[in-house]
Design a protein around this motif. Structure first.
Motif, PDB file in Angstrom:
ATOM      1  N   VAL A   1       0.838  -1.196   0.000  1.00 50.45           N
ATOM      2  CA  VAL A   1       0.000   0.000   0.000  1.00 50.45           C
ATOM      3  C   VAL A   1       0.877   1.251   0.000  1.00 50.45           C
ATOM      4  CG1 VAL A   1      -1.793   1.278   1.238  1.00 50.45           C
ATOM      5  CG2 VAL A   1      -1.852  -1.237   1.161  1.00 50.45           C
ATOM      6  N   LYS A   2       0.644   2.097  -0.964  1.00 48.42           N
ATOM      7  CA  LYS A   2       1.497   3.250  -1.240  1.00 48.42           C
ATOM      8  C   LYS A   2       1.642   4.200  -0.049  1.00 48.42           C
ATOM      9  CE  LYS A   2       1.789   7.303  -4.276  1.00 48.42           C
ATOM     10  NZ  LYS A   2       1.120   8.077  -5.357  1.00 48.42           N
ATOM     11  N   ASP A   3       0.540   4.627   0.534  1.00 48.17           N
ATOM     12  CA  ASP A   3       0.582   5.676   1.547  1.00 48.17           C
ATOM     13  C   ASP A   3       0.625   5.148   2.976  1.00 48.17           C
ATOM     14  OD1 ASP A   3       0.516   7.726  -0.369  1.00 48.17           O
ATOM     15  OD2 ASP A   3      -1.661   7.514  -0.554  1.00 48.17           O
ATOM     16  N   GLU A   4       0.898   3.859   3.134  1.00 45.15           N
ATOM     17  CA  GLU A   4       1.016   3.288   4.476  1.00 45.15           C
ATOM     18  C   GLU A   4       2.223   3.883   5.193  1.00 45.15           C
ATOM     19  OE1 GLU A   4       3.413  -0.456   5.503  1.00 45.15           O
ATOM     20  OE2 GLU A   4       1.468  -1.167   4.803  1.00 45.15           O
ATOM     21  N   GLY A   5       2.101   4.092   6.500  1.00 42.23           N
ATOM     22  CA  GLY A   5       3.206   4.640   7.286  1.00 42.23           C
ATOM     23  C   GLY A   5       3.438   3.839   8.544  1.00 42.23           C
ATOM     24  N   CYS A   6       4.083   4.462   9.508  1.00 36.96           N
ATOM     25  CA  CYS A   6       4.368   3.808  10.789  1.00 36.96           C
ATOM     26  C   CYS A   6       3.062   3.398  11.467  1.00 36.96           C
ATOM     27  CB  CYS A   6       5.150   4.773  11.681  1.00 36.96           C
ATOM     28  SG  CYS A   6       5.463   4.148  13.340  1.00 36.96           S
ATOM     29  N   CYS A   7       3.093   2.258  12.138  1.00 39.12           N
ATOM     30  CA  CYS A   7       1.884   1.759  12.805  1.00 39.12           C
ATOM     31  C   CYS A   7       1.495   2.619  14.000  1.00 39.12           C
ATOM     32  CB  CYS A   7       2.078   0.315  13.246  1.00 39.12           C
ATOM     33  SG  CYS A   7       3.295   0.097  14.581  1.00 39.12           S
ATOM     34  N   GLY A   8       2.459   3.360  14.563  1.00 37.76           N
ATOM     35  CA  GLY A   8       2.183   4.214  15.712  1.00 37.76           C
ATOM     36  C   GLY A   8       2.632   3.640  17.037  1.00 37.76           C
ATOM     37  N   ALA A   9       3.144   2.398  17.038  1.00 34.13           N
ATOM     38  CA  ALA A   9       3.521   1.746  18.294  1.00 34.13           C
ATOM     39  C   ALA A   9       4.627   2.494  19.024  1.00 34.13           C
ATOM     40  CB  ALA A   9       3.943   0.303  18.023  1.00 34.13           C
ATOM     41  N   LEU A  10       5.620   2.940  18.275  1.00 32.98           N
ATOM     42  CA  LEU A  10       6.773   3.567  18.912  1.00 32.98           C
ATOM     43  C   LEU A  10       6.370   4.827  19.681  1.00 32.98           C
ATOM     44  CD1 LEU A  10      10.303   3.843  17.510  1.00 32.98           C
ATOM     45  CD2 LEU A  10       9.248   5.891  18.428  1.00 32.98           C
ATOM     46  N   VAL A  11       5.640   5.718  19.050  1.00 33.44           N
ATOM     47  CA  VAL A  11       5.239   6.948  19.746  1.00 33.44           C
ATOM     48  C   VAL A  11       4.218   6.643  20.834  1.00 33.44           C
ATOM     49  CG1 VAL A  11       5.804   8.551  17.884  1.00 33.44           C
ATOM     50  CG2 VAL A  11       3.566   7.429  17.883  1.00 33.44           C
TER      51      VAL A  11
ATOM     52  N   TRP B   1      -5.259   2.001   3.817  1.00 25.32           N
ATOM     53  CA  TRP B   1      -5.774   0.651   3.578  1.00 25.32           C
ATOM     54  C   TRP B   1      -7.207   0.690   3.039  1.00 25.32           C
ATOM     55  CZ3 TRP B   1      -3.406  -0.535   8.919  1.00 25.32           C
ATOM     56  CH2 TRP B   1      -2.070  -0.924   8.757  1.00 25.32           C
ATOM     57  N   THR B   2      -7.983   1.666   3.496  1.00 28.16           N
ATOM     58  CA  THR B   2      -9.344   1.808   2.976  1.00 28.16           C
ATOM     59  C   THR B   2      -9.308   2.153   1.493  1.00 28.16           C
ATOM     60  OG1 THR B   2     -10.136   2.563   5.142  1.00 28.16           O
ATOM     61  CG2 THR B   2     -11.536   3.017   3.237  1.00 28.16           C
ATOM     62  N   ALA B   3      -8.393   3.029   1.099  1.00 27.46           N
ATOM     63  CA  ALA B   3      -8.245   3.382  -0.315  1.00 27.46           C
ATOM     64  C   ALA B   3      -7.834   2.169  -1.132  1.00 27.46           C
ATOM     65  CB  ALA B   3      -7.217   4.505  -0.468  1.00 27.46           C
ATOM     66  N   ALA B   4      -6.944   1.345  -0.583  1.00 21.88           N
ATOM     67  CA  ALA B   4      -6.510   0.134  -1.293  1.00 21.88           C
ATOM     68  C   ALA B   4      -7.660  -0.841  -1.482  1.00 21.88           C
ATOM     69  CB  ALA B   4      -5.378  -0.537  -0.516  1.00 21.88           C
ATOM     70  N   MET B   5      -8.580  -0.860  -0.548  1.00 20.37           N
ATOM     71  CA  MET B   5      -9.730  -1.769  -0.647  1.00 20.37           C
ATOM     72  C   MET B   5     -10.668  -1.384  -1.782  1.00 20.37           C
ATOM     73  SD  MET B   5     -10.714  -2.384   3.350  1.00 20.37           S
ATOM     74  CE  MET B   5      -9.422  -2.813   4.520  1.00 20.37           C
ATOM     75  N   ARG B   6     -10.654  -0.127  -2.160  1.00 21.92           N
ATOM     76  CA  ARG B   6     -11.519   0.292  -3.260  1.00 21.92           C
ATOM     77  C   ARG B   6     -11.066  -0.325  -4.579  1.00 21.92           C
ATOM     78  NH1 ARG B   6     -10.654   5.710  -0.960  1.00 21.92           N
ATOM     79  NH2 ARG B   6     -12.299   6.108   0.585  1.00 21.92           N
ATOM     80  N   GLU B   7      -9.782  -0.705  -4.639  1.00 20.68           N
ATOM     81  CA  GLU B   7      -9.251  -1.336  -5.845  1.00 20.68           C
ATOM     82  C   GLU B   7      -9.378  -2.855  -5.798  1.00 20.68           C
ATOM     83  OE1 GLU B   7      -5.269  -0.027  -6.371  1.00 20.68           O
ATOM     84  OE2 GLU B   7      -5.755   2.101  -6.149  1.00 20.68           O
ATOM     85  N   GLY B   8      -9.812  -3.386  -4.689  1.00 21.86           N
ATOM     86  CA  GLY B   8      -9.988  -4.824  -4.531  1.00 21.86           C
ATOM     87  C   GLY B   8     -10.012  -5.172  -3.068  1.00 21.86           C
ATOM     88  N   LEU B   9     -11.014  -5.911  -2.630  1.00 19.86           N
ATOM     89  CA  LEU B   9     -11.165  -6.245  -1.223  1.00 19.86           C
ATOM     90  C   LEU B   9      -9.939  -6.989  -0.704  1.00 19.86           C
ATOM     91  CD1 LEU B   9     -14.903  -7.356  -1.047  1.00 19.86           C
ATOM     92  CD2 LEU B   9     -13.907  -5.229  -0.201  1.00 19.86           C
TER      93      LEU B   9
END
Length: 452
Positions: A219-229, A249-257
């Motif tokens: 997924v192109k725009d995925e980033g840090c999960c946030g755990a560290l901060v 991830w929601t945007a990626a789902m529009r191209e295929g579940l």
């Protein structure tokens, strides 16, 4: 546990939730025996029961004392206590509430604030992290001098820098989509640190999934999960990271579940699976956060669900499996990776004190180097007792922390990939020549060349 909050305090959602968690504790103390810091220090305040009392006092009085900060900071968030607790105390979310309060109220020394700020900005950013590693590589020869000058945290950070110089360029893998109609489709999370330090883990995961006819989406725009901060008490920064990933991830789902969102770094997996809780009061994201959390799976969890294909070769290697805390305690996935390794034809040995943390714990080895080093040496000594050919784990942080082990360290998915037809992990060195194709073994057996 009896609490003493007034009605005004209980109107605060944070206090109300802390109160509900605190009341479940029955003071039994069973958690102390499985707490890594209590095992090391023997100090009640360095165990879950003692920390729960400190947190209770902090929330009741609204006073953040230096003692409370000191002992909460020394908690690894390994959650071994939650596995042990017979009362189901939600220590994970209680200590997160406490860390958020400490971050906003505590008066830390300037050097400590600076270090925590740098970690929160550099490690979640792969490009910045890579540049920091390049700088660290150049500083490694001066490690002893830096330690003598009274900078133990910097010296500990240099110990974790790779010994070989890294490329300055970050290469992101591409999606791998086949031509099979209605094939299973997953998003594979890259991990901020992992894509810099160990991209071969992601490559092995993609090969393994494709071999099982699973389409893999990066997924192109995925980033840090946030755990560290989040573990640093920066609650809103963690929520921002979660929202960004949910949008991606929601945007990626529009191209295929997506059938699942797979994670190969168990610390990230524990965090993503908790998105529903993290954003439960966010009207714009609560529902989607819960849905995304339900899609998140550790890669071993997913491979077990679809069924691991039979191995195409046998190695005879003795594998010591190191269970990451975030996997065995945070996600309650303990025996599954061992079962998969056995199915793949490896002989798996149990490491003594496998429930105790290795001391990595996100940024813990940078913020608490003394305790972290003690836990690392304890873990290395226990691994040495097994005398394995190779050590496998499901979390990069553990691999970095324990890289001084006598046997090579690899990710579980690298061994599963190798056993089912992928290349041998490069880190195995001479051991990678020990694999035998099953067909060859069958022919040898027919000719009487194999002895049981």
């Amino acid at each position: 546990m009896q609490t003493n909050f007034n009605s005004l305090q209980l109107a605060d959602p944070t206090i109300s939730r802390a109160d509900a968690i605190l009341k479940r504790c029955v003071h039994c103390g069973l958690c102390t025996a499985t707490c890594p810091t209590y095992v090391l220090t023997g100090d009640e305040r360095d165990g879950p029961r003692g920390r729960i009392y400190l947190m209770k006092q902090m929330f009741e009085t609204r006073e953040v004392t230096p003692s409370t900060v000191h002992h909460i900071d020394r908690c690894l968030s390994c959650f071994s206590c939650m596995t042990t607790c017979p009362s189901g105390v939600d220590y994970m979310h209680l200590v997160e509430l406490a860390r958020t309060r400490i971050e906003t109220k505590a008066h830390r020394p300037a050097s400590e604030r600076a270090l925590r700020f740098i970690l929160s900005k550099v490690m979640p950013n792969p490009n910045a992290f890579r540049l920091a590693l390049l700088l660290g590589w150049a500083m490694r020869p001066f490690r002893a001098l830096i330690a003598r000058m009274g900078h133990p945290h910097t010296a500990s950070a240099l110990d974790l820098v790779p010994r070989t110089r890294m490329s300055a360029k970050l290469i992101k893998p591409k999606s791998a989509i086949g031509n099979v109609p209605k094939a299973k489709r997953v998003a594979l999370m890259l991990g901020c640190v992992q894509q810099v330090l160990a991209p071969q883990i992601t490559e092995a995961a993609i090969r393994l999934l494709r071999r099982h006819s699973v389409d893999v989406v990066i997924v192109k725009d995925e980033g840090c999960c946030g755990a560290l901060v989040h573990h640093l008490g920066r609650d809103e920064a963690a929520r921002d990271a979660a929202r960004r990933n949910i949008d991606a991830w929601t945007a990626a789902m529009r191209e295929g579940l997506l059938d699942a969102i797979l994670v190969t770094t168990s610390g990230c997996g524990t965090m993503v699976k908790d998105y529903g809780n993290l954003l439960s009061r966010d009207r714009g994201y609560a529902e989607r956060a819960a849905y995304i959390a339900g899609l998140a799976k550790d890669i071993t969890e997913y491979i077990a669900e679809i069924g691991l294909m039979p191995p195409v070769m046998w190695t005879g290697l003795k594998v010591a499996y190191h269970a990451p805390c975030s996997l065995q305690h945070g996600q309650r996935i303990d025996t599954l990776p061992v079962q998969l390794l056995n199915q793949a034809g490896f002989g798996v040995a149990e490491i003594p004190e496998g429930h105790l943390c290795c001391g990595s714990a996100g940024t813990y080895n940078l913020l608490q180097p003394k305790l972290s080093n003690a836990l690392r040496e304890r873990k290395l000594a226990n691994i040495a007792k097994v005398k394995p050919d190779v050590i496998a784990t499901g979390n990069l942080g553990c691999m970095v922390q324990l890289r001084e082990a006598e046997a090579p360290f690899v990710h579980t998915v690298e061994l599963l990939d190798w056993a089912t037809g992928g290349p041998a992990p490069a880190s195995l060195g001479e051991l990678k020549n020990s694999g035998h194709e099953i067909e060859t073994l069958v022919e040898m057996a027919k000719e009487g060349l194999l002895v049981d």
